[in-house]
Design an enzyme around this catalytic site. Structure first.
Site, PDB file in Angstrom:
ATOM      1  N   SER A  22       0.890  -1.090  -0.018  1.00  0.00           N
ATOM      2  CA  SER A  22      -0.080  -0.003   0.019  1.00  0.00           C
ATOM      3  C   SER A  22       0.852   1.134   0.032  1.00  0.00           C
ATOM      4  O   SER A  22       1.943   1.200   0.586  1.00  0.00           O
ATOM      5  CB  SER A  22      -0.898  -0.023   1.294  1.00  0.00           C
ATOM      6  OG  SER A  22      -1.382   1.133   1.410  1.00  0.00           O
ATOM      7  N   MET A  23       0.385   2.215  -0.572  1.00  0.00           N
ATOM      8  CA  MET A  23       1.193   3.423  -0.717  1.00  0.00           C
ATOM      9  C   MET A  23       0.520   4.343   0.454  1.00  0.00           C
ATOM     10  O   MET A  23       0.955   5.484   0.606  1.00  0.00           O
ATOM     11  CB  MET A  23       1.033   4.292  -2.112  1.00  0.00           C
ATOM     12  CG  MET A  23       1.911   3.483  -2.976  1.00  0.00           C
ATOM     13  SD  MET A  23       1.714   4.340  -4.715  1.00  0.00           S
ATOM     14  CE  MET A  23       0.009   3.968  -5.158  1.00  0.00           C
ATOM     15  N   LYS A  73     -13.740  -4.497   4.235  1.00  0.00           N
ATOM     16  CA  LYS A  73     -14.528  -2.987   4.177  1.00  0.00           C
ATOM     17  C   LYS A  73     -15.902  -3.200   4.554  1.00  0.00           C
ATOM     18  O   LYS A  73     -16.720  -2.127   4.887  1.00  0.00           O
ATOM     19  CB  LYS A  73     -14.514  -2.540   2.755  1.00  0.00           C
ATOM     20  CG  LYS A  73     -13.210  -1.887   2.295  1.00  0.00           C
ATOM     21  CD  LYS A  73     -13.233  -1.461   0.961  1.00  0.00           C
ATOM     22  CE  LYS A  73     -12.201  -0.288   0.604  1.00  0.00           C
ATOM     23  NZ  LYS A  73     -12.174   0.137  -0.530  1.00  0.00           N
ATOM     24  N   ASN A  94     -14.295   2.631   4.505  1.00  0.00           N
ATOM     25  CA  ASN A  94     -12.855   2.510   4.109  1.00  0.00           C
ATOM     26  C   ASN A  94     -12.092   3.403   5.203  1.00  0.00           C
ATOM     27  O   ASN A  94     -10.785   3.450   5.262  1.00  0.00           O
ATOM     28  CB  ASN A  94     -12.263   2.779   2.616  1.00  0.00           C
ATOM     29  CG  ASN A  94     -12.654   4.337   2.491  1.00  0.00           C
ATOM     30  OD1 ASN A  94     -13.141   5.062   3.030  1.00  0.00           O
ATOM     31  ND2 ASN A  94     -11.739   4.805   1.367  1.00  0.00           N
ATOM     32  N   GLY A 135     -18.490  -3.346  -8.769  1.00  0.00           N
ATOM     33  CA  GLY A 135     -17.793  -3.797  -7.566  1.00  0.00           C
ATOM     34  C   GLY A 135     -17.536  -2.578  -6.582  1.00  0.00           C
ATOM     35  O   GLY A 135     -18.404  -1.735  -6.609  1.00  0.00           O
ATOM     36  N   GLY A 136     -16.664  -2.827  -5.674  1.00  0.00           N
ATOM     37  CA  GLY A 136     -16.521  -1.875  -4.565  1.00  0.00           C
ATOM     38  C   GLY A 136     -16.180  -0.325  -5.247  1.00  0.00           C
ATOM     39  O   GLY A 136     -16.935   0.613  -4.777  1.00  0.00           O
ATOM     40  N   THR A 234     -10.857   4.115 -13.750  1.00  0.00           N
ATOM     41  CA  THR A 234     -10.348   3.926 -12.131  1.00  0.00           C
ATOM     42  C   THR A 234      -9.037   3.492 -11.858  1.00  0.00           C
ATOM     43  O   THR A 234      -8.548   3.705 -11.029  1.00  0.00           O
ATOM     44  CB  THR A 234     -11.369   3.293 -11.354  1.00  0.00           C
ATOM     45  OG1 THR A 234     -11.353   2.075 -11.894  1.00  0.00           O
ATOM     46  CG2 THR A 234     -12.923   4.013 -11.277  1.00  0.00           C
TER      47      THR A 234
END
Ligand code: NAD
Length: 295
Positions: A22-23, A73, A94, A135-136, A234
């Protein structure tokens, strides 16, 4: 300005698995440092079985909050004291904020999407959106856009395991917002082409165009794209997807990837925790060498 960790440092977490790629830790710690805020953001490898204890630790350790990512989530909603109405409709959280032991859940993905458009002076309120993928990401975008005033949606999805989610999203938009939504199978290509002629924005929230589907696009004919359609993918790695290339060939003026959405969802969470604006431009510059395609 760099902060030293001391006895007053406030902890914010990220609870998900897998999480080491993860950033978000780099993004938030850079922003804390820029603003001289005495916070630290750490990633914790947490699966669904350990989430209840991890969420309890937010209260116990008086953390300011935490980000939540996959696979947590949805399940996290049951563990919170309050859930923001938009996150409730999206059915995913989130971002968790701890106010003196009271935990409130938010979803900043759709907020990040809307902010990324606003920052580029692109107005979609009162307009129609063609949305592929439910989706999410697609659900958060569709619901937030409907709540923020997008008038109409043509929603397209494969008739796969996500079809139920597509039906749920369509129903929620029609019943819980002022907008109207129509659901179509993605196989209705004539319907998709027709939709693009009357929409202000196309959003692809399927992940087609990123690994392992890099170099692929659900839309390959430039003649389908009106030049004043906003084309929004996205995906942010690669920075330019096949869909974006086709849109460029068509002469589309506004073509966006998901990078600004990603930064803005972080900025929205940052604001919820600290009350301050993330220095997004500096974070963008430091985190993303725009010569690279790998994020
Ligand atoms: P998801 O698995 O929850 O949903 C994927 C959706 O795409 C589903 O509706 C599925 O039916 C559809 N789909 C998948 N493969 C397809 C294919 N080959 N053809 C047609 N439809 C297909 O995924 P998600 O978490 O919603 O992520 C989707 C995309 O959004 C990914 O590219 C992800 O990187 C991106 N995303 C971006 C941000 C951001 O901040 N920019 C945030 C979250 C997700």
């Amino acid at each position: 300005m760099r902060n030293e960790i001391d006895g007053h440092t406030i902890l914010i977490g990220l609870m998900a698995t897998p999480i080491r790629h993860s950033m978000s830790p780099t993004m938030h710690n850079l922003a804390f440092s820029d603003l001289g805020l005495n916070y630290v953001y750490l990633a914790f490898e947490v699966d669904q079985a350990h989430l209840p204890a991890a969420i309890q630790s937010v209260r116990t350790l008086e953390m300011r909050g935490t980000n939540i990512s996959m696979p947590n989530k949805r399940i996290v909603l049951e563990l919170l004291d309050r859930v923001d109405p938009a996150a409730e409709l999206i059915n995913a959280v989130n971002t968790v904020v701890n106010d003196d032991g009271v935990l409130t859940g938010y979803n900043t993905d759709g907020i990040g999407f809307m902010r990324s458009l606003a920052k580029n002076q692109l107005e979609i309120r009162g307009e129609k959106m063609t949305l592929i993928g439910t989706g999410g990401a697609g659900t958060a975008i569709g619901i937030q856009a409907a709540l923020d005033g997008v008038r109409e949606f043509d929603i397209f999805n494969r008739q796969d395991g996500q079809w139920d989610a597509a039906q749920r999203l369509t129903k929620i938009i029609n019943e819980q917002t002022y907008a109207t939504a129509h659901l179509h199978p993605l196989s209705d290509q004539a319907g998709l082409r027709q939709s693009l002629q009357t929409s202000r924005i196309l959003v692809d929230a399927t992940g087609v165009g990123m690994k392992p589907l890099e170099g692929q696009s659900l839309l390959n004919d430039p003649s389908w794209f009106p030049q004043d359609l906003i084309v929004y993918d996205t995906v942010y790695a690669p920075r330019t997807t096949k869909l974006m290339q086709v849109a460029h060939q068509a002469g589309v003026k506004h073509v966006m990837n998901g990078l600004e959405m990603m930064l803005e969802q972080g900025a929205a969470a940052f604001k919820l925790w600290t009350g301050q604006e993330m220095p997004v431009a500096h974070v963008h510059q430091v985190l993303f060498n725009e010569g690279s395609q790998n994020g």
